[in-house]
Design an enzyme around this catalytic site. Structure first.
Site, short mmCIF file in Angstrom:
data_model
loop_
_atom_site.label_atom_id
_atom_site.label_comp_id
_atom_site.label_asym_id
_atom_site.label_seq_id
_atom_site.Cartn_x
_atom_site.Cartn_y
_atom_site.Cartn_z
N ARG A 151 0.83 -1.23 0.00
CA ARG A 151 0.00 0.00 0.00
C ARG A 151 0.86 1.26 0.00
O ARG A 151 0.45 2.30 -0.51
CB ARG A 151 -0.98 -0.01 1.18
CG ARG A 151 -0.32 -0.02 2.53
CD ARG A 151 -1.32 -0.24 3.63
NE ARG A 151 -0.75 -0.03 4.95
CZ ARG A 151 0.01 -0.92 5.60
NH1 ARG A 151 0.28 -2.08 5.03
NH2 ARG A 151 0.47 -0.64 6.80
N GLU A 229 -5.38 -0.32 7.86
CA GLU A 229 -4.07 -0.97 7.91
C GLU A 229 -3.01 -0.14 8.63
O GLU A 229 -2.15 -0.70 9.30
CB GLU A 229 -3.59 -1.29 6.48
CG GLU A 229 -4.45 -2.36 5.81
CD GLU A 229 -3.87 -2.83 4.49
OE1 GLU A 229 -4.53 -2.64 3.46
OE2 GLU A 229 -2.76 -3.37 4.47
N LYS A 337 -2.19 -15.38 5.31
CA LYS A 337 -1.55 -15.91 4.09
C LYS A 337 -0.74 -17.17 4.42
O LYS A 337 -0.77 -18.14 3.67
CB LYS A 337 -0.63 -14.85 3.46
CG LYS A 337 -1.40 -13.76 2.74
CD LYS A 337 -0.47 -12.75 2.05
CE LYS A 337 -1.26 -11.68 1.35
NZ LYS A 337 -0.45 -10.64 0.72
O1 PA5 Z 1 -1.90 -4.08 2.15
C1 PA5 Z 1 -1.52 -5.23 1.96
O2 PA5 Z 1 -0.44 -5.68 2.40
C2 PA5 Z 1 -2.40 -6.17 1.19
O3 PA5 Z 1 -3.61 -5.56 0.86
C3 PA5 Z 1 -1.68 -6.73 -0.06
O4 PA5 Z 1 -1.49 -5.71 -1.01
C4 PA5 Z 1 -2.50 -7.88 -0.63
O5 PA5 Z 1 -2.58 -8.91 0.32
C5 PA5 Z 1 -1.94 -8.44 -1.93
O6 PA5 Z 1 -0.58 -8.70 -1.84
P1 PA5 Z 1 0.36 -8.20 -3.03
O7 PA5 Z 1 0.17 -6.71 -3.06
O8 PA5 Z 1 1.72 -8.61 -2.68
O9 PA5 Z 1 -0.17 -8.87 -4.26
#
Ligand code: PA5
Length: 345
Positions: A151, A229, A337
């Protein structure tokens, strides 16, 4: 210097979050740099449509492109956040799979599905499994700088995506990106975002709903997810006019600590402005603890979106400081995950 009246948790959080704050303030610099420096392939054949797939922090760029380019893009643009591509995405479509880590299960599946359906494909990532399978299949990989939370890397993910798509629209190109980024950087330097701290104070300890105009839904959603987040708080978002047809009834039993944040834009059509005004008078004013308004600066969509994103990021980081939490880690996402990768069916 930390203020002596600040609780120790706030002082500690500020130290821990200092680099994340710097990253948020560097939004325009990083976005412009990414636009200029990240290699993107030339798309030779005009596709029937474009489908952008990804999850979470990697997916929001697709939604933001719809917001920024929606009215001027001459091709259909679909975004997918999940395991399935719509049935109509097939031969002649361009599928752009975005995963910052390159290891996101849903994105790997849609990437492979797009290959089976004969779509043209493109990948934006730092590496991982997605880069590996793309290279095996001879698919172009746009590499973005690693080492951030997905993000926080949004400027690096959004800029190349927008650049790829901008060949199909007239209004967004290098001069516009330069102008918008320079204006935003100037405003940041001049302290135009100092009210973000006050807004974070108003949110602290309350239940928060972010409302935006439907065309800016991706921005309201980004505010929600950054608050989730970074500050580790539960927040929701809604859009007008849709919320006028359901959400407003729920206010009849709303808790007493509801704070409403309205993300406004002078680009809203007259009917939507009227709805904001009347919903304020009939629903929010009588029922919410506070109604706060943030008006996007900038004359066009790109500028307004980047301005609101920067504002929202800073609010979420100030709230993280005030909550005494570290903004960067998202342990529960990592744990989930890991659990998913370990369990069978
Ligand atoms: O904020 C985050 O960490 C998540 O929303 C991730 O972006 C999401 O889990 C997807 O992972 P990635 O961005 O590595 O594809």
């Amino acid at each position: 210097m930390p203020s002596e009246s600040e609780p120790a948790t706030t002082q500690r959080a500020k130290v821990l979050n200092a680099s994340t704050h710097k990253m948020a303030i560097a939004w325009p610099t990083n976005f412009k740099r990414a636009w200029e420096e990240i290699w993107v392939p030339e798309i030779e054949q005009i596709p029937k449509g474009i489908c952008i797939t990804g999850m979470g922090g990697s997916a929001i760029g697709g939604d933001l492109c719809k917001t920024i380019l929606g009215p001027v893009l001459s091709l259909p643009l679909e975004t997918v956040k999940g395991y399935e591509l719509p049935a109509w995405v097939g031969d002649g479509w361009l599928v752009i799979a975005i995963s910052y880590s390159g290891n996101t299960e849903e994105t790997l599946q849609t990437f492979s599905m797009a290959g089976e359906r004969g779509c043209s494909r493109l990948v934006i990532t730092t590496g991982g499994e997605l880069a590996r399978v793309a290279e095996d299949d001879g698919v172009s990989v746009v590499r973005v700088p690693g080492g951030y939370q997905p993000r926080a890397a949004l400027p690096f993910l959004l800029a190349p995506l927008l650049k790829i798509l901008s060949i199909w629209c007239e209004d967004v190109g290098e001069p516009e990106v330069e102008r918008v980024c320079e204006e935003l950087a100037k405003e940041l330097a001049e302290g135009a975002f100092s009210s973000t701290k006050q807004l974070a104070r108003e949110l602290q300890g309350n239940s928060v709903v972010i409302y935006g105009w439907e065309q800016f839904e991706a921005v309201a959603y980004r505010w929600q997810t950054q608050l989730n987040e970074n500050a580790k708080v539960m927040v929701f978002h809604q859009c007008l006019p849709e919320a006028n047809h359901n959400d407003i009834v729920g206010w009849e039993s709303a808790p007493e600590n509801m704070v409403v944040v309205l993300l406004r834009s002078h680009l809203e059509p007259r009917q939507v402005r009227r709805r904001f005004k009347l919903t304020w008078e009939l629903v929010w004013q009588p029922r919410a603890k506070k109604v706060l308004e943030v008006e996007a600066k900038g004359d066009a969509r790109l500028g307004q979106v980047l301005w609101l994103l920067t504002f929202g990021d800073l609010v979420s980081l100030h709230l993280a400081d005030m909550q005494g939490v570290e903004a960067e880690p998202v342990e529960v996402i990592e744990s989930l995950k890991t659990a998913l990768s370990q369990q069978g069916e």
